[in-house]
Design an enzyme around this catalytic site. Structure first.
Site, PDB file in Angstrom:
ATOM      1  N   ASP A  82       4.297  -3.186   7.495  1.00  0.00           N
ATOM      2  CA  ASP A  82       3.520  -1.960   7.282  1.00  0.00           C
ATOM      3  C   ASP A  82       2.027  -2.307   7.252  1.00  0.00           C
ATOM      4  OD1 ASP A  82       2.934   0.131   4.392  1.00  0.00           O
ATOM      5  OD2 ASP A  82       3.014   0.718   6.506  1.00  0.00           O
ATOM      6  N   GLU A 134      -1.599   3.660  14.326  1.00  0.00           N
ATOM      7  CA  GLU A 134      -2.160   4.797  13.574  1.00  0.00           C
ATOM      8  C   GLU A 134      -3.402   5.313  14.272  1.00  0.00           C
ATOM      9  OE1 GLU A 134      -2.107   4.447   9.298  1.00  0.00           O
ATOM     10  OE2 GLU A 134      -4.030   5.487   9.111  1.00  0.00           O
ATOM     11  N   GLY A 206       2.046   7.893   3.097  1.00  0.00           N
ATOM     12  CA  GLY A 206       1.686   8.577   1.857  1.00  0.00           C
ATOM     13  C   GLY A 206       2.743   9.538   1.380  1.00  0.00           C
TER      14      GLY A 206
HETATM   15  O1  G3H Z   1       2.273   2.562   3.902  1.00  0.00           O
HETATM   16  C1  G3H Z   1       2.689   2.876   2.802  1.00  0.00           C
HETATM   17  C2  G3H Z   1       2.785   4.257   2.398  1.00  0.00           C
HETATM   18  O2  G3H Z   1       1.954   5.016   3.182  1.00  0.00           O
HETATM   19  C3  G3H Z   1       2.697   4.455   0.928  1.00  0.00           C
HETATM   20  O3  G3H Z   1       2.152   5.675   0.542  1.00  0.00           O
HETATM   21  O4  G3H Z   1       2.094   5.039  -1.875  1.00  0.00           O
HETATM   22  O5  G3H Z   1       1.450   7.334  -1.136  1.00  0.00           O
HETATM   23  O6  G3H Z   1       3.849   6.601  -1.053  1.00  0.00           O
HETATM   24  P1  G3H Z   1       2.402   6.189  -0.961  1.00  0.00           P
HETATM   25 ZN    ZN Z   2       0.597   3.778   4.594  1.00  0.00          ZN
END
Ligand code: G3H
Ligand code: ZN
Length: 277
Positions: A82, A134, A206
């Site tokens: 990621d 992205e 997110g």
């Molecule tokens: O790449 C990781 C995610 O976008 C985490 O987002 O912490 O808001 O769930 P979050």
């Molecule tokens: Zn992220």
């Protein structure tokens, strides 16, 4: 089961009409918990770790832990890098056995983003591994990395970006944010517009804090993956915090770690079920 290839996981999800959650891990306990929770729900998903989180461990360690957890898994799980921050990280993860990759060059100017993604895609496709990129930038906090830039994905740039990078999934910025400090305001009409011009399925970063009704709506717009990090971290950290509050002398790390695995697994099972309800 073994860790499955990212393309195979995507095909499985598309043929079963499923939205794939991608859960961020940091360590052994969270890695075991994610696979445990997906099996409790009997639904597929990803274990993922960001470049930033690899400071604590390394790709081979995370790949080993995921493969170890998968020995008892009955559901398909891919291992994903990621927010890959460099070509070196991408190569190290592919070489360690990761089966899905994100190269995140979204902070660079458009042409630079394309160049970085193209280079990583060529490497990953050689090994039959899908690449997420992205376009646009998310505000918020990804662990300890804060980004103030809030640059929504421009639908007019999507087709050209995907075409020239060869990426297989596109992470979008449509009002979603990283972390729990800012309330996300997902712009569904913008997501719909992007889905109409994107040749590849979309990824929502997110996930923590996005209302489940919004996720259900977003699924109509070729969303294949949604990332959850903060919700799991909170389940992990609060296990230790609650106990310490009650008893400063409690020092059984093994007991707390096992409890933390159960709590994170329960959160994983809850999330993967509700987004696929
Ligand atoms: O790449 C990781 C995610 O976008 C985490 O987002 O912490 O808001 O769930 P979050
Ligand atoms: Zn992220």
């Amino acid at each position: 089961m073994k860790i499955v290839n990212g393309f195979d996981l995507m095909k499985f999800a598309q043929s079963h009409g499923l939205l794939l959650p991608a859960f961020n891990t940091t360590n052994m306990e969270m890695t075991y918990a994610i696979v445990k929770g997906l099996n409790q729900a009997n639904l597929p998903g990803y274990v993922q770790i960001s470049s930033n989180n690899l400071r604590l461990s390394n790709p081979a360690a995370i790949a080993y832990l995921t493969a170890d957890a998968m020995r008892n898994s009955d559901v398909p799980v891919a291992l994903h890098l990621d927010h890959g921050k460099s070509y070196e990280d991408v190569k190290a993860c592919v070489d360690a056995g990761f089966t899905s990759i994100m190269i995140d060059a979204s902070s660079l100017p458009f042409e630079e983003n394309i160049k970085e993604v193209r280079r990583a895609t060529e490497y990953c496709h050689f090994y039959g591994i899908p690449v997420e990129a992205e376009l646009g930038a998310l505000r918020g906090k990804e662990e300890d990395i804060v980004n103030e830039a809030d640059c929504k994905t421009d639908p007019g740039m999507v087709a050209d970006f995907v075409e020239r990078t060869g990426c297989d999934l596109l992470a979008v910025s449509v009002g979603n944010v990283h972390g729990l400090d800012i309330q996300p305001k997902v712009d569904l009409p913008l997501l719909e517009e992007i889905s109409k011009v994107s040749p590849v399925p979309l990824v929502m970063h997110g996930g923590s804090g996005i209302p489940f009704e919004t996720v259900q709506q977003a699924r109509k717009y070729n969303l294949i993956k949604i990332n959850y990090g903060s919700d799991l971290r909170r389940a992990f950290v609060s296990t230790f915090g609650r106990t310490y509050e009650k008893n400063h002398n409690h020092a059984s790390v093994i007991e707390l770690s096992i409890e933390a695995v159960d709590n994170v697994a329960a959160k994983v099972a809850e999330l993967v079920k509700v987004i696929n309800a």
